[in-house]
Design an enzyme around this catalytic site. Structure first.
Site, short mmCIF file in Angstrom:
data_model
loop_
_atom_site.label_atom_id
_atom_site.label_comp_id
_atom_site.label_asym_id
_atom_site.label_seq_id
_atom_site.Cartn_x
_atom_site.Cartn_y
_atom_site.Cartn_z
N CYS A 101 -1.74 -5.77 3.78
CA CYS A 101 -0.41 -4.66 4.00
C CYS A 101 -0.02 -4.30 2.72
O CYS A 101 0.89 -3.38 2.23
CB CYS A 101 0.30 -4.88 4.88
SG CYS A 101 -0.06 -5.29 6.66
N CYS A 421 5.58 -8.08 3.63
CA CYS A 421 4.49 -9.13 4.22
C CYS A 421 3.13 -8.60 4.10
O CYS A 421 3.04 -7.37 4.32
CB CYS A 421 5.32 -9.41 5.39
SG CYS A 421 5.06 -8.32 6.50
#
Length: 437
Positions: A101, A421
């Site tokens: 991500c 994250c």
């Protein structure tokens, strides 16, 4: 609004790197208007949007770097295919990075490094994801058989190989949003994290509702200046993100747990959804931007990457990265005017806020004397986040950075903190500073 004068982060002998502009095509729920396209089509549209908005001459760009997660095998270096399609010079090198991500964060910081090292003056970074069409493979047994069949010389050899194919060979291999090292899906990890930090279903639904409500307000108020329209071939022009849907607590409360059944707290309503989209950002050395007559939006200052145990600490990247990047920049939480954190799940965001506000967590897990403190919610993701705007894995990082820059200008702040994250237990944080107005 003139920001209040604070600490300066200019370091002697180090090139200042600026964001000139950043754009993205609308982020759409997978299976909607982008469903028949390929990833490089989306990336090309973002690049063309950036060219249209900045009028930067295509041959001035020294390098292009893109982030993506689930790769289309036909265009494994999607940066190069998109760049050629967008009309960049074929003399401009391009490469693709992947870091779950935070792939476009990695693309941007790769560009920062190239400019800082004097390799380039102008870099375009970006990211793309097309979840509407992901590669589904034949089983390994079938792949081996087909490759051997390709090399078989005689009809007898071919027939012999074909006769060995069994029904189970035809079972496809589907990609999963799961950790390779632990085989756990991210939703399960989010549910465990929410339970570990005692975050209730109600708190998660309330946070998700906040994200959608703020995103709708920003969308209706014309604040999402990074969105460029995209004329989808054979379809209408897409002008806005289509996942922004403020609901009611009552409606959200009716949804069943999506991962840990029947007692889990993570649902479809308090998780980010599978999204198609692409982003692009124009980075330059400050000297080059000014020489070309541009008014930069922001400086990209210090950044860090962190990594933890993917079993227990999968989604706590922002907690680990935030104190590190603040120390690196010589700033405190009080100096930050704008926070833009990636929202994978409402439970993940709330767990990070609790962990950041816990001396016990800082001492026992992070080896720190005291907590860094939680960002105040009135400064946090004020224009919505990944829960509402969507999360094309490879493209979100650029959205966070350009949103931070736009919010700093709108809100009269000086420093923004971007954090996210990522799968593999990794994380990222970066300081964005408003360019003097």
């Amino acid at each position: 609004v003139q920001p209040k004068s604070k600490k300066t982060l200019t370091k002697s002998g180090v090139k200042n790197i600026v964001v000139v502009e950043g754009v993205r095509i609308p982020f759409l729920q997978s299976g909607t208007s982008y469903a028949d396209l390929m990833p490089h089509d989306l990336a090309r549209a973002a690049l063309q949007g950036l060219l249209n908005r900045t009028s930067v001459p295509r041959d001035v760009v020294d390098y292009i770097v893109y982030g993506t997660v689930i790769q289309e095998v036909k265009t494994s270096n999607v940066a190069r295919e998109a760049a050629l399609g967008a009309g960049f010079s074929d003399k401009t090198p391009a490469h693709t990075v992947t870091m779950a991500c935070i792939s476009s964060n990695q693309a941007m910081t790769t560009g920062v490094g190239m400019i800082a090292a004097g390799q380039c003056d102008v870099v375009v970074a970006g990211g793309v994801e097309l979840m509407s069409d992901v590669p589904i493979r034949h089983s390994r047994k079938m792949r081996k058989t087909m490759l051997t069949l390709n090399r078989a010389k005689t009809l007898g050899q071919k027939l012999s190989l074909i006769s060995k194919i069994r029904p189970d060979y035809f079972a496809p291999e589907l990609p999963a949003v799961a950790e390779f090292s632990t085989s756990e899906t991210m939703g399960h990890s989010a549910d465990r994290l929410a339970a570990a930090f005692a975050i209730s279903r109600l708190e998660q639904d309330e946070y998700a509702l906040r994200s959608h409500t703020l995103a709708k307000k920003a969308q209706d108020g014309g604040l999402l200046l990074d969105v460029v329209p995209f004329k989808v071939p054979g379809k209408d022009t897409v002008t806005k993100d289509n996942g922004v849907r403020p609901s009611s607590m009552e409606q959200m409360g009716k949804l069943k747990p999506a991962f840990v059944k029947p007692y889990g707290t993570v649902t479809a309503a308090n998780s980010s959804f599978l999204t198609d989209g692409a982003s692009a950002i124009l980075l330059m050395s400050e000297e080059k931007a000014l020489a070309m007559g541009y008014k930069p939006k922001a400086y990209l200052r210090d950044f860090v990457y962190v990594s933890q145990d993917p079993k227990d600490q999968l989604l706590l990247g922002p907690t680990y990265a935030t104190p590190k990047v603040l120390e690196k920049a010589g700033l405190t939480m009080a100096d930050i005017d704008v926070f833009e954190f990636h929202e994978a799940f409402a439970g993940q965001i709330l767990a990070n806020l609790k962990a950041m506000d816990s001396d016990w967590f800082a001492q026992n897990y992070m080896g720190r004397k005291s907590k860094v403190g939680a960002p105040p919610l009135e400064k946090f993701n004020n224009w919505g986040g990944s829960l509402s705007l969507g999360h094309p894995f490879g493209a979100t990082g650029c959205r966070l950075v350009i949103t931070a820059a736009h919010r700093l200008k709108k809100e009269g702040g000086q420093y923004g903190l971007v954090a996210a994250c990522a799968a593999g237990g990794q994380g990222h944080a970066m300081i964005v500073e408003l360019y003097p107005q």
